[in-house]
Motif scaffolding. Structure first.
Motif, PDB file in Angstrom:
ATOM      1  N   ARG A  72       0.668  -1.250   0.096  1.00  0.00           N
ATOM      2  CA  ARG A  72      -0.105   0.045  -0.121  1.00  0.00           C
ATOM      3  C   ARG A  72       0.963   1.078  -0.178  1.00  0.00           C
ATOM      4  NH1 ARG A  72      -4.294   1.378   4.891  1.00  0.00           N
ATOM      5  NH2 ARG A  72      -2.318   1.291   6.144  1.00  0.00           N
ATOM      6  N   SER A  73       1.972   1.324   0.912  1.00  0.00           N
ATOM      7  CA  SER A  73       2.821   2.433   0.831  1.00  0.00           C
ATOM      8  C   SER A  73       3.445   2.617  -0.223  1.00  0.00           C
ATOM      9  CB  SER A  73       3.833   2.311   2.058  1.00  0.00           C
ATOM     10  OG  SER A  73       3.210   2.109   3.138  1.00  0.00           O
ATOM     11  N   ARG A  74       4.004   1.558  -0.859  1.00  0.00           N
ATOM     12  CA  ARG A  74       4.780   1.463  -2.398  1.00  0.00           C
ATOM     13  C   ARG A  74       3.484   2.207  -3.314  1.00  0.00           C
ATOM     14  NH1 ARG A  74       8.929  -2.449  -5.249  1.00  0.00           N
ATOM     15  NH2 ARG A  74       8.921  -1.222  -7.263  1.00  0.00           N
ATOM     16  N   ARG A  75       2.263   1.774  -3.345  1.00  0.00           N
ATOM     17  CA  ARG A  75       1.427   2.130  -4.369  1.00  0.00           C
ATOM     18  C   ARG A  75       1.091   3.771  -4.198  1.00  0.00           C
ATOM     19  NH1 ARG A  75      -0.980   3.541  -8.681  1.00  0.00           N
ATOM     20  NH2 ARG A  75      -3.056   3.991  -8.391  1.00  0.00           N
ATOM     21  N   ILE A  76       1.118   4.005  -2.905  1.00  0.00           N
ATOM     22  CA  ILE A  76       0.773   5.658  -2.711  1.00  0.00           C
ATOM     23  C   ILE A  76       2.099   6.491  -3.247  1.00  0.00           C
ATOM     24  CG2 ILE A  76       0.733   7.319  -0.891  1.00  0.00           C
ATOM     25  CD1 ILE A  76      -1.180   5.105   0.683  1.00  0.00           C
ATOM     26  N   VAL A  77       3.132   6.080  -3.100  1.00  0.00           N
ATOM     27  CA  VAL A  77       4.347   6.631  -3.319  1.00  0.00           C
ATOM     28  C   VAL A  77       4.676   6.782  -4.875  1.00  0.00           C
ATOM     29  CG1 VAL A  77       6.859   6.715  -3.443  1.00  0.00           C
ATOM     30  CG2 VAL A  77       5.582   6.389  -1.174  1.00  0.00           C
ATOM     31  N   GLU A  78       4.234   5.725  -5.606  1.00  0.00           N
ATOM     32  CA  GLU A  78       4.499   5.629  -6.860  1.00  0.00           C
ATOM     33  C   GLU A  78       3.300   6.528  -7.677  1.00  0.00           C
ATOM     34  OE1 GLU A  78       6.596   1.299  -7.697  1.00  0.00           O
ATOM     35  OE2 GLU A  78       4.377   1.500  -7.919  1.00  0.00           O
ATOM     36  N   ALA A  79       2.169   6.252  -7.034  1.00  0.00           N
ATOM     37  CA  ALA A  79       1.194   7.180  -7.716  1.00  0.00           C
ATOM     38  C   ALA A  79       1.261   8.839  -7.564  1.00  0.00           C
ATOM     39  CB  ALA A  79      -0.044   6.616  -7.390  1.00  0.00           C
ATOM     40  N   ALA A 135      -1.345  11.356  -8.658  1.00  0.00           N
ATOM     41  CA  ALA A 135      -2.490  11.249  -8.119  1.00  0.00           C
ATOM     42  C   ALA A 135      -2.583  12.092  -6.955  1.00  0.00           C
ATOM     43  CB  ALA A 135      -2.856   9.866  -7.745  1.00  0.00           C
ATOM     44  N   THR A 136      -3.833  12.765  -6.446  1.00  0.00           N
ATOM     45  CA  THR A 136      -4.022  13.390  -5.487  1.00  0.00           C
ATOM     46  C   THR A 136      -4.324  12.603  -4.220  1.00  0.00           C
ATOM     47  OG1 THR A 136      -6.453  13.620  -5.824  1.00  0.00           O
ATOM     48  CG2 THR A 136      -5.117  15.355  -7.061  1.00  0.00           C
ATOM     49  N   LEU A 137      -4.234  13.307  -3.217  1.00  0.00           N
ATOM     50  CA  LEU A 137      -4.584  12.650  -1.813  1.00  0.00           C
ATOM     51  C   LEU A 137      -6.043  12.004  -1.689  1.00  0.00           C
ATOM     52  CD1 LEU A 137      -3.036  15.093   0.859  1.00  0.00           C
ATOM     53  CD2 LEU A 137      -2.025  12.532   0.099  1.00  0.00           C
ATOM     54  N   HIS A 138      -6.869  13.051  -2.405  1.00  0.00           N
ATOM     55  CA  HIS A 138      -8.279  12.431  -2.321  1.00  0.00           C
ATOM     56  C   HIS A 138      -8.562  11.233  -3.257  1.00  0.00           C
ATOM     57  CE1 HIS A 138      -9.780  15.562   0.298  1.00  0.00           C
ATOM     58  NE2 HIS A 138      -9.181  16.391  -0.481  1.00  0.00           N
ATOM     59  N   GLU A 139      -7.939  11.256  -4.449  1.00  0.00           N
ATOM     60  CA  GLU A 139      -8.002  10.045  -5.430  1.00  0.00           C
ATOM     61  C   GLU A 139      -7.353   8.738  -4.662  1.00  0.00           C
ATOM     62  OE1 GLU A 139      -7.417  12.723  -9.627  1.00  0.00           O
ATOM     63  OE2 GLU A 139      -5.786  11.639  -8.670  1.00  0.00           O
ATOM     64  N   LEU A 140      -6.406   8.983  -3.976  1.00  0.00           N
ATOM     65  CA  LEU A 140      -6.040   7.811  -3.351  1.00  0.00           C
ATOM     66  C   LEU A 140      -6.605   7.238  -2.351  1.00  0.00           C
ATOM     67  CD1 LEU A 140      -2.077   8.364  -3.617  1.00  0.00           C
ATOM     68  CD2 LEU A 140      -3.350   6.542  -4.875  1.00  0.00           C
ATOM     69  N   ALA A 141      -7.463   8.259  -1.353  1.00  0.00           N
ATOM     70  CA  ALA A 141      -8.182   8.086  -0.303  1.00  0.00           C
ATOM     71  C   ALA A 141      -9.593   7.344  -0.832  1.00  0.00           C
ATOM     72  CB  ALA A 141      -8.752   9.375   0.312  1.00  0.00           C
ATOM     73  N   ASP A 142     -10.064   7.418  -1.911  1.00  0.00           N
ATOM     74  CA  ASP A 142     -11.217   6.889  -2.455  1.00  0.00           C
ATOM     75  C   ASP A 142     -10.733   5.516  -2.881  1.00  0.00           C
ATOM     76  OD1 ASP A 142     -12.717   9.224  -2.169  1.00  0.00           O
ATOM     77  OD2 ASP A 142     -12.639   9.908  -4.520  1.00  0.00           O
ATOM     78  N   GLU A 143      -9.546   5.389  -3.593  1.00  0.00           N
ATOM     79  CA  GLU A 143      -9.100   3.951  -4.008  1.00  0.00           C
ATOM     80  C   GLU A 143      -9.032   2.827  -2.718  1.00  0.00           C
ATOM     81  OE1 GLU A 143      -4.804   2.096  -6.027  1.00  0.00           O
ATOM     82  OE2 GLU A 143      -5.483   4.147  -6.312  1.00  0.00           O
ATOM     83  N   PHE A 144      -8.410   3.558  -1.617  1.00  0.00           N
ATOM     84  CA  PHE A 144      -8.210   2.540  -0.558  1.00  0.00           C
ATOM     85  C   PHE A 144      -9.389   2.854   0.394  1.00  0.00           C
ATOM     86  CE2 PHE A 144      -3.883   3.109  -2.114  1.00  0.00           C
ATOM     87  CZ  PHE A 144      -3.450   1.794  -2.117  1.00  0.00           C
ATOM     88  N   GLY A 145     -10.074   3.588   0.339  1.00  0.00           N
ATOM     89  CA  GLY A 145     -11.262   3.642   1.341  1.00  0.00           C
ATOM     90  C   GLY A 145     -11.041   4.172   2.790  1.00  0.00           C
ATOM     91  N   VAL A 146      -9.889   5.220   2.616  1.00  0.00           N
ATOM     92  CA  VAL A 146      -9.723   5.591   3.947  1.00  0.00           C
ATOM     93  C   VAL A 146      -9.762   7.453   3.619  1.00  0.00           C
ATOM     94  CG1 VAL A 146      -8.249   3.984   4.674  1.00  0.00           C
ATOM     95  CG2 VAL A 146      -7.215   5.865   3.262  1.00  0.00           C
ATOM     96  N   SER A 147      -9.463   8.156   4.579  1.00  0.00           N
ATOM     97  CA  SER A 147      -9.456   9.819   4.514  1.00  0.00           C
ATOM     98  C   SER A 147      -8.287  10.102   3.890  1.00  0.00           C
ATOM     99  CB  SER A 147      -9.734  10.394   5.973  1.00  0.00           C
ATOM    100  OG  SER A 147      -8.357  10.121   6.802  1.00  0.00           O
TER     101      SER A 147
END
Length: 299
Positions: A246-253, A264-276
């Protein structure tokens, strides 16, 4: 009482460096030449006697006598090579080495005077010194090139380039190819150029160092570029492998998806992982800190 001879005086000089002819300050080249010219010359009988004492008994005093009596010959030969712009004292010093080599090998029973035998050795040492020091770039390495180097100037008429007829004549005289004559004339017509200007004024911008240097070739720049390349390839991949999926996906995105940095924006990744979005920011901060520690060894 037996009268002293020139050879006795010369041997005495070898035993006492400040004796005959070598008194006073010899740090000056003119004083040295004056002292050398005052040394007595040997007769053939005296020369043979000293040479036999040196060969048969290894008598250093006899060898010194032979050397001292021929120092004026070295001075005379060195004077003929002053046109190459090298220090007279250095030429004499090299010639003296050649003289000592000649004395070491001289055979008095061959019927040849030392003065004739030593000339070859003296000139050979001077030639070697001139070829090594006349230019930063060697101009003569083969036997034919050496012959041309020391004969070309005396055969040229003035400073103008040689005509085809003169080239052919010199090539025939020295038994070398005409192409070699042309090549040596070209080499001798050039001059060494200092890379940097000898002054600190505006001339600096016109010196070769100003337009020949390349910042990309400087050692510090090369090492910096190599470190950066290693950091981008090996270092980055190693750091990413130490992250959880999950951390690798966030950094790469966020940072590695596009070359222009528009990830990618924080909100786009928040929707992808279902967190804030705040949770994504926290995960990203921890991952980047961990990667920074892994990359420390590559910097």
């Amino acid at each position: 009482m037996k009268a002293s001879t020139p050879s006795d005086a010369i041997v005495a000089t070898g035993q006492n460096a400040l004796a005959l002819g070598f008194s006073g300050n010899l740090g000056n080249i003119d004083a040295y030449i004056s002292a050398v010219n005052r040394l007595p010359m040997l007769t053939q009988e005296e020369e043979v006697s000293l040479a036999r004492r040196w060969r048969e008994s290894n008598d250093l005093a006899a060898a010194q006598g032979l050397v001292l009596s021929h120092l004026r010959l070295v001075v005379s030969i060195a004077r003929g090579y002053l046109g190459y712009g090298l220090p007279h004292a250095d030429l004499i010093q090299e010639g003296n080495i050649g003289l000592m080599k000649a004395v070491k090998r001289f055979d008095p029973d061959q019927g040849v005077r030392l003065v004739s035998y030593a000339m070859h050795w003296i000139k050979a040492e001077m030639h070697e010194y001139i070829l090594k020091n006349w230019r930063l770039v060697k101009v003569a390495t083969t036997k034919a090139q050496r012959k041309l180097f020391f004969n070309l100037r005396s055969h040229k008429e003035g400073l103008d380039s040689m005509t085809p007829a003169q080239v052919d004549a010199l090539a025939k005289t020295l038994n070398v190819k005409r192409e070699e004559v042309i090549e040596m004339e070209t080499r001798l017509s050039g001059r060494d150029i200092a890379l940097e200007s000898p002054t600190d004024d505006e001339d600096d911008k016109f010196s070769p160092i100003a337009y020949l240097s390349s910042e990309s070739s400087e050692p510090s720049k090369v090492l910096e570029a190599q470190r950066f390349d290693r950091l981008q390839s090996e270092g980055l991949e190693t750091a990413l492998e130490k992250l959880d999926p999950r951390s690798r996906r966030i950094v790469e995105a966020r940072w590695l998806a596009n070359d222009d940095g528009s990830g990618a924006t924080l909100h786009e990744l928040a929707d992808e992982f279902g967190v804030s979005a705040e949770r994504i920011r926290q995960i990203e901060a921890v991952a980047l800190k961990k990667m920074k520690g892994s990359l420390a060894s590559y910097v």
